[in-house]
Design a protein around this motif. Structure first.
Motif, PDB file in Angstrom:
ATOM      1  N   VAL A 180     -33.215  56.828 -23.517  1.00  0.00           N
ATOM      2  CA  VAL A 180     -34.359  55.995 -24.243  1.00  0.00           C
ATOM      3  C   VAL A 180     -34.889  55.116 -22.899  1.00  0.00           C
ATOM      4  CG1 VAL A 180     -33.506  55.335 -25.651  1.00  0.00           C
ATOM      5  CG2 VAL A 180     -35.761  55.205 -25.622  1.00  0.00           C
ATOM      6  N   TRP A 181     -36.146  54.974 -22.945  1.00  0.00           N
ATOM      7  CA  TRP A 181     -36.557  54.067 -21.890  1.00  0.00           C
ATOM      8  C   TRP A 181     -35.911  53.032 -22.448  1.00  0.00           C
ATOM      9  CZ3 TRP A 181     -37.688  56.423 -17.244  1.00  0.00           C
ATOM     10  CH2 TRP A 181     -38.369  57.613 -17.153  1.00  0.00           C
ATOM     11  N   CYS A 182     -36.227  52.249 -21.649  1.00  0.00           N
ATOM     12  CA  CYS A 182     -35.458  50.313 -22.074  1.00  0.00           C
ATOM     13  C   CYS A 182     -36.640  49.882 -22.308  1.00  0.00           C
ATOM     14  CB  CYS A 182     -35.201  49.364 -20.788  1.00  0.00           C
ATOM     15  SG  CYS A 182     -34.006  49.738 -20.057  1.00  0.00           S
ATOM     16  N   SER A 183     -36.537  49.134 -23.416  1.00  0.00           N
ATOM     17  CA  SER A 183     -37.674  48.240 -23.833  1.00  0.00           C
ATOM     18  C   SER A 183     -37.911  49.427 -25.351  1.00  0.00           C
ATOM     19  CB  SER A 183     -38.883  47.643 -23.507  1.00  0.00           C
ATOM     20  OG  SER A 183     -37.596  46.980 -22.681  1.00  0.00           O
ATOM     21  N   THR A 184     -37.348  50.375 -25.461  1.00  0.00           N
ATOM     22  CA  THR A 184     -38.091  51.177 -26.819  1.00  0.00           C
ATOM     23  C   THR A 184     -37.530  50.566 -27.965  1.00  0.00           C
ATOM     24  OG1 THR A 184     -38.397  52.943 -25.155  1.00  0.00           O
ATOM     25  CG2 THR A 184     -37.527  53.069 -27.714  1.00  0.00           C
ATOM     26  N   ALA A 185     -38.631  50.580 -28.763  1.00  0.00           N
ATOM     27  CA  ALA A 185     -38.619  49.681 -29.754  1.00  0.00           C
ATOM     28  C   ALA A 185     -36.985  51.118 -31.093  1.00  0.00           C
ATOM     29  CB  ALA A 185     -40.004  49.831 -31.716  1.00  0.00           C
ATOM     30  N   VAL A 186     -35.772  49.990 -31.030  1.00  0.00           N
ATOM     31  CA  VAL A 186     -35.158  50.821 -32.334  1.00  0.00           C
ATOM     32  C   VAL A 186     -34.578  50.273 -33.064  1.00  0.00           C
ATOM     33  CG1 VAL A 186     -32.220  50.115 -32.782  1.00  0.00           C
ATOM     34  CG2 VAL A 186     -33.576  50.435 -29.693  1.00  0.00           C
ATOM     35  N   PHE A 187     -34.567  51.405 -34.565  1.00  0.00           N
ATOM     36  CA  PHE A 187     -34.370  51.205 -35.752  1.00  0.00           C
ATOM     37  C   PHE A 187     -33.549  51.124 -36.858  1.00  0.00           C
ATOM     38  CE2 PHE A 187     -38.516  53.427 -34.062  1.00  0.00           C
ATOM     39  CZ  PHE A 187     -39.286  52.314 -34.184  1.00  0.00           C
ATOM     40  N   ALA A 188     -33.530  49.762 -37.929  1.00  0.00           N
ATOM     41  CA  ALA A 188     -32.119  49.844 -38.411  1.00  0.00           C
ATOM     42  C   ALA A 188     -32.291  50.917 -39.057  1.00  0.00           C
ATOM     43  CB  ALA A 188     -32.362  48.915 -39.418  1.00  0.00           C
ATOM     44  N   ALA A 189     -30.814  51.894 -39.606  1.00  0.00           N
ATOM     45  CA  ALA A 189     -30.530  52.723 -40.203  1.00  0.00           C
ATOM     46  C   ALA A 189     -30.896  53.381 -41.175  1.00  0.00           C
ATOM     47  CB  ALA A 189     -29.680  53.382 -39.444  1.00  0.00           C
ATOM     48  N   ALA A 190     -30.686  52.181 -41.690  1.00  0.00           N
ATOM     49  CA  ALA A 190     -30.892  52.553 -43.390  1.00  0.00           C
ATOM     50  C   ALA A 190     -30.918  50.502 -43.882  1.00  0.00           C
ATOM     51  CB  ALA A 190     -30.275  52.864 -44.503  1.00  0.00           C
ATOM     52  N   GLY A 191     -31.304  50.409 -45.071  1.00  0.00           N
ATOM     53  CA  GLY A 191     -31.743  48.747 -45.602  1.00  0.00           C
ATOM     54  C   GLY A 191     -30.381  47.922 -45.197  1.00  0.00           C
ATOM     55  N   GLY A 192     -30.117  46.393 -45.209  1.00  0.00           N
ATOM     56  CA  GLY A 192     -29.054  46.344 -44.891  1.00  0.00           C
ATOM     57  C   GLY A 192     -29.007  45.092 -44.720  1.00  0.00           C
ATOM     58  N   THR A 193     -27.667  44.424 -44.505  1.00  0.00           N
ATOM     59  CA  THR A 193     -28.096  42.637 -44.082  1.00  0.00           C
ATOM     60  C   THR A 193     -27.696  43.257 -42.237  1.00  0.00           C
ATOM     61  OG1 THR A 193     -27.182  42.354 -46.568  1.00  0.00           O
ATOM     62  CG2 THR A 193     -27.151  40.060 -44.613  1.00  0.00           C
ATOM     63  N   VAL A 194     -27.977  41.935 -41.998  1.00  0.00           N
ATOM     64  CA  VAL A 194     -27.399  41.704 -40.494  1.00  0.00           C
ATOM     65  C   VAL A 194     -26.248  41.210 -40.176  1.00  0.00           C
ATOM     66  CG1 VAL A 194     -28.170  40.858 -38.035  1.00  0.00           C
ATOM     67  CG2 VAL A 194     -30.208  41.987 -39.551  1.00  0.00           C
ATOM     68  N   ALA A 195     -25.109  42.118 -40.113  1.00  0.00           N
ATOM     69  CA  ALA A 195     -23.607  41.029 -39.819  1.00  0.00           C
ATOM     70  C   ALA A 195     -23.398  40.493 -38.576  1.00  0.00           C
ATOM     71  CB  ALA A 195     -22.620  41.833 -40.317  1.00  0.00           C
ATOM     72  N   PHE A 196     -24.046  41.214 -38.203  1.00  0.00           N
ATOM     73  CA  PHE A 196     -23.593  40.640 -36.130  1.00  0.00           C
ATOM     74  C   PHE A 196     -24.848  41.106 -34.941  1.00  0.00           C
ATOM     75  CE2 PHE A 196     -22.155  41.125 -31.557  1.00  0.00           C
ATOM     76  CZ  PHE A 196     -21.721  39.748 -31.381  1.00  0.00           C
ATOM     77  N   THR A 197     -25.179  39.212 -34.098  1.00  0.00           N
ATOM     78  CA  THR A 197     -25.929  39.537 -33.108  1.00  0.00           C
ATOM     79  C   THR A 197     -25.474  38.934 -31.764  1.00  0.00           C
ATOM     80  OG1 THR A 197     -27.175  37.658 -33.734  1.00  0.00           O
ATOM     81  CG2 THR A 197     -27.809  40.120 -34.964  1.00  0.00           C
ATOM     82  N   GLY A 198     -25.625  39.589 -31.019  1.00  0.00           N
ATOM     83  CA  GLY A 198     -25.052  38.559 -30.042  1.00  0.00           C
ATOM     84  C   GLY A 198     -24.469  39.529 -28.754  1.00  0.00           C
ATOM     85  N   TRP A 199     -23.862  39.148 -28.083  1.00  0.00           N
ATOM     86  CA  TRP A 199     -23.044  40.025 -27.053  1.00  0.00           C
ATOM     87  C   TRP A 199     -21.630  40.714 -27.500  1.00  0.00           C
ATOM     88  CZ3 TRP A 199     -24.935  41.617 -22.613  1.00  0.00           C
ATOM     89  CH2 TRP A 199     -24.400  41.885 -21.241  1.00  0.00           C
TER      90      TRP A 199
END
Ligand SMILES: [Zn+2]
Length: 271
Positions: A180-199
């Motif tokens: 996929v090209w860079c900066s393309t929208a990425v979607f949640a595959a299902a509903g849920g709670t974000v458990a981690f973001t970062g490096w």
């Protein structure tokens, strides 16, 4: 390319050290372009042309996908488009009768399934996750997650593979890659709670993990930017990030993981 960048991370068990996404010129393409060179700088020109060609193809594909709804709307046009486009209600009984056979049935046929799924997008997954994710059969799992990108172009699959740099057997690829090209929208595959973001310390670069409950979670890797925070509730299909090539990655792509009790499984078994 970024062989130097990758070298230090392999031993730590990176989830992803695949070659560049197919949208990028591969080494073979580079070599082929060089071999067929006749002009002073044909390699660069060939690369640009071939990149543009691929880019156009992808854009057309994305445009076609994006116009799916428009297609459903315009289908009845053969039987009464002017009336539909020009006014909300038929002028009278005679007018409506003349339109009904051609116009009324077609859009209902096309739109009904999308309305049903939009009302309850996580219904099938919730039904499936009444048992622990580790007890879900392959048959029950299939189709319960949605695509993390508008257009899925599979590149490197989940599982054991040749190391892209050394050629050694047995490297475990923990997710499914999509070019996929860079900066393309990425979607949640299902509903849920974000458990981690970062490096991600083992090569995933910028990463988002979403917990879908009962032992099932998904992760999205190599992102250029992250649009959600830990603890945030997200809906299926909600944009959570933009694709990128951060971490152990040699080109823009999405490394998508599905985890059952924190163990990665083949994502295509759930899509
Ligand atoms: Zn990968």
């Amino acid at each position: 390319m970024s062989e130097v960048k990758q070298r230090g991370r392999r031993r730590a068990g990176p989830p992803c050290t695949e070659p560049a996404a197919t949208a990028q010129p591969t080494r073979r393409e580079l070599l082929a372009a060089e071999r067929s060179a006749v002009a002073p700088h044909p390699t660069l020109g060939g690369l640009i042309r071939s990149s543009i060609g691929r880019g156009a193809g992808q854009k057309v594909g994305m445009a076609l996908a994006a116009t799916g709804l428009a297609l459903a709307v315009t289908v009845p046009s053969a039987g009464g488009a002017l009336q539909l486009a020009g006014s909300d209600t038929p002028a009278g009984p005679a007018a409506s009768q003349s339109l009904v056979t051609a116009a009324a049935d077609v859009p209902i046929t096309f739109e009904a399934p999308s309305i049903a799924s939009a009302l309850n997008p996580d219904g099938q997954l919730k039904e499936t996750l009444k048992v622990k994710a580790s007890n879900v059969t392959p048959q029950a799992a299939k189709g319960t997650l949605s695509a993390p990108l508008k257009v899925l172009t599979p590149s490197s699959p989940f599982g054991s593979r040749l190391n892209p740099l050394t050629g050694a057997m047995g490297e475990m690829h923990t997710g499914q890659d999509y070019a996929v090209w860079c900066s393309t929208a990425v979607f949640a595959a299902a509903g849920g709670t974000v458990a981690f973001t970062g490096w991600h310390p083992y090569g995933g670069g910028n990463r988002v993990v979403i917990d879908h409950g009962n032992g099932l979670s998904t992760s999205y890797n190599h992102l250029s930017s992250i649009g959600v925070k830990v603890g945030q509730e997200v809906e299926r299909g909600q944009q959570v990030a933009l694709s990128g090539t951060t971490g152990a990655s040699t080109g823009c792509h999405l490394h998508f993981e599905v985890m059952v009790d924190d163990q990665t499984v083949d994502p295509t078994g759930w899509l």
